[in-house]
Design a protein around this motif. Structure first.
Motif, PDB file in Angstrom:
ATOM      1  N   UNK A  75       6.618  -9.366  -6.045  1.00 38.31           N
ATOM      2  CA  UNK A  75       6.933  -7.951  -5.863  1.00 38.31           C
ATOM      3  C   UNK A  75       6.237  -7.465  -4.602  1.00 38.31           C
ATOM      4  N   UNK A  76       6.959  -6.739  -3.758  1.00 38.93           N
ATOM      5  CA  UNK A  76       6.387  -6.255  -2.504  1.00 38.93           C
ATOM      6  C   UNK A  76       5.906  -4.818  -2.635  1.00 38.93           C
ATOM      7  N   UNK A  77       4.878  -4.500  -1.885  1.00 35.11           N
ATOM      8  CA  UNK A  77       4.362  -3.134  -1.821  1.00 35.11           C
ATOM      9  C   UNK A  77       4.081  -2.797  -0.360  1.00 35.11           C
ATOM     10  N   UNK A  78       4.746  -1.773   0.152  1.00 34.28           N
ATOM     11  CA  UNK A  78       4.565  -1.362   1.542  1.00 34.28           C
ATOM     12  C   UNK A  78       3.310  -0.511   1.682  1.00 34.28           C
ATOM     13  N   UNK A  79       2.482  -0.862   2.656  1.00 40.14           N
ATOM     14  CA  UNK A  79       1.249  -0.124   2.933  1.00 40.14           C
ATOM     15  C   UNK A  79       1.283   0.326   4.396  1.00 40.14           C
ATOM     16  N   UNK A  80       1.128   1.600   4.683  1.00 38.01           N
ATOM     17  CA  UNK A  80       1.069   2.024   6.090  1.00 38.01           C
ATOM     18  C   UNK A  80      -0.040   1.290   6.831  1.00 38.01           C
ATOM     19  N   UNK A  81       0.204   0.967   8.083  1.00 31.61           N
ATOM     20  CA  UNK A  81      -0.751   0.173   8.859  1.00 31.61           C
ATOM     21  C   UNK A  81      -2.150   0.779   8.840  1.00 31.61           C
ATOM     22  N   UNK A  82      -2.236   2.084   8.991  1.00 35.52           N
ATOM     23  CA  UNK A  82      -3.548   2.733   9.051  1.00 35.52           C
ATOM     24  C   UNK A  82      -4.303   2.679   7.727  1.00 35.52           C
ATOM     25  N   UNK A  83      -3.607   2.351   6.631  1.00 38.34           N
ATOM     26  CA  UNK A  83      -4.235   2.348   5.308  1.00 38.34           C
ATOM     27  C   UNK A  83      -4.556   0.948   4.796  1.00 38.34           C
ATOM     28  N   UNK A  84      -4.263  -0.079   5.589  1.00 37.84           N
ATOM     29  CA  UNK A  84      -4.412  -1.456   5.110  1.00 37.84           C
ATOM     30  C   UNK A  84      -5.838  -1.747   4.658  1.00 37.84           C
ATOM     31  N   UNK A  85      -6.813  -1.440   5.495  1.00 33.54           N
ATOM     32  CA  UNK A  85      -8.200  -1.765   5.160  1.00 33.54           C
ATOM     33  C   UNK A  85      -8.694  -0.956   3.964  1.00 33.54           C
ATOM     34  N   UNK A  86      -8.386   0.332   3.948  1.00 32.39           N
ATOM     35  CA  UNK A  86      -8.825   1.186   2.839  1.00 32.39           C
ATOM     36  C   UNK A  86      -8.227   0.715   1.525  1.00 32.39           C
TER      37      UNK A  86
END
Length: 428
Positions: A75-86
């Protein structure tokens, strides 16, 4: 002016592989009756949120994996680039991480404590698998003597894209423009006088510092040693670079960088009235998603050196699949990683403008026959250096971007803003 040397190839990944245990990884995930990895896993990536052909490809590859077998369901989950680390940190600390994440290799140093090393997985695959990836690519996956994932893209954001129509209308020759900072400014002024937007530059948040590093390299900074980052960014030469970049806005040669991040920059450049914008080899697929007519107007070159004949850099990063600490099914995650880094997947990546990590594909006609990919490959080979990475790099970037924002909004003079940033950096 010294030429920035390429240190990627000096990183010893062979040593990392040689000292890992000969046995395979311990099994803690779900297995099928045959003993093979099985179960449901979640994969997070900023690529899944990318509306371009690159994002579509990543989703297609996951669909292809699900269709290729019945044991593992992704299952995929999209994460905005700026939120990846958080998102990575919060999910691990909460005890509910994804099973597989996409991360930039430059983020390894600051996020390693939230990831699982995968040396045992690499070792269990054997020499044929290990040797299939270029040394540069494996170096991207290496931190502190360990391997942390499989790299599936390597790239640099330091190609200089330009709009051929805008430059022609302004009487600007692109290669003359990027021959020095002085000539670049003169070209921007010509574009402005012709009624166009000269260039775009990003500084909306800390991640945008990755678009600044190579200007400092051209200005004389050596960013190959994390222990010297602060010293190198706080020299008189780096203050001069800081001022040069600030003046691009203060002199009306770019819209306010403090309000521009990647999405806004690509939208504006795709609209067709901007002269220059620094971006990576995936750029055409991104711009096409906004306006396909831009494709016929695109040209590409390199960032300008400070002086004619001087050196310039290309910071090298990419995309790395990694397994978060606490993943419920690391074995299944590894199977997905292998599929996403297969020869077929890498060839499709290259067709969408990303330099592959497998040597076989990197040396194939898919890359050699594409002038744009060959150009970016040469930038990496001849001018590449690892994008700065350290456990303090997040704070470092935030401090420097905040100082730059203060300078372009005239809260402080460039000299005072740079000095303030350096005072804070020395306290890290």
């Amino acid at each position: 002016m010294r030429k920035q040397k390429n240190v990627l190839f000096s990183l010893s990944v062979v040593t990392v592989l040689a000292v890992t245990a000969a046995c395979g990884p311990d099994s803690s995930g779900t297995s099928s009756d045959s003993g093979e990895p099985a179960g449901d896993i979640t994969v997070t990536s900023w690529r899944f949120a990318d509306p371009s052909a690159v994002g579509t490809l990543h989703l297609e590859l996951i669909d292809g994996f699900n269709e290729s077998q019945d044991a593992i369901n992704v299952t995929t989950e999209a994460i905005p680039y700026n939120d990846v680390n958080t998102e990575l940190v919060n999910s691990v600390l909460s005890g509910a991480p994804a099973d597989l994440v996409a991360i930039g290799p430059s983020e390894l140093a600051s996020n390693a404590e939230y990831l699982q090393p995968v040396d045992d997985f690499w070792e269990a695959e054997g020499a044929e698998f290990q040797d299939a990836f270029s040394e540069t690519a494996r170096a991207l996956a290496t931190h502190d003597g360990q391997l942390w994932g499989i790299p599936i893209e390597m790239s640099t954001t330091d190609g200089m894209w330009f709009n051929k129509d805008v430059l022609a209308d302004s009487g600007v020759d692109p290669e003359q423009a990027v021959s020095s900072w002085e000539n670049f400014r003169a070209a921007l002024e010509q574009i402005k006088a012709a009624g166009h937007t000269p260039m775009l530059f990003e500084a909306a948040n800390a991640t945008r510092m990755d678009r600044h590093w190579s200007w400092y390299v051209a200005g004389g900074a050596d960013l190959t040693d994390p222990d010297q980052y602060v010293e190198q960014m706080c020299t008189p030469e780096s203050e001069e670079t800081f001022t040069f970049l600030t003046d691009l806005y203060l002199d009306g040669l770019t819209p306010n960088p403090a309000g521009i991040a990647y999405d806004e920059a690509t939208r504006q450049f795709s609209a067709g009235d901007v002269g220059f914008y620094a971006d990576g080899p995936w750029a055409p697929t991104t711009y096409e998603a906004y306006d396909a007519s831009i494709l016929d107007k695109l040209g590409y070159t390199h960032l300008p050196p400070k002086e004619e004949g001087g050196g310039y850099g290309a910071n090298v990063d990419g995309l790395l699949w990694a397994i978060p600490k606490g993943s419920a099914n690391p074995e299944a995650a590894w199977e997905v990683m292998k599929f996403m880094s297969s020869v077929d997947a890498e060839e499709r990546q290259a067709a969408n403008g990303n330099l592959p990590t497998r040597t076989e594909v990197l040396q194939s006609a898919v890359v050699a026959d594409d002038p744009m990919l060959a150009h970016f490959g040469a930038l990496i080979d001849e001018h590449g250096y690892p994008r700065p990475r350290a456990d303090f790099i997040g704070e470092f970037k935030q401090i420097f971007i905040t100082a730059y924002q203060a300078a372009v909004t005239e809260q402080q003079s460039p000299a005072d803003a740079h000095a303030s940033a350096c005072d804070q950096l020395r306290g890290l």
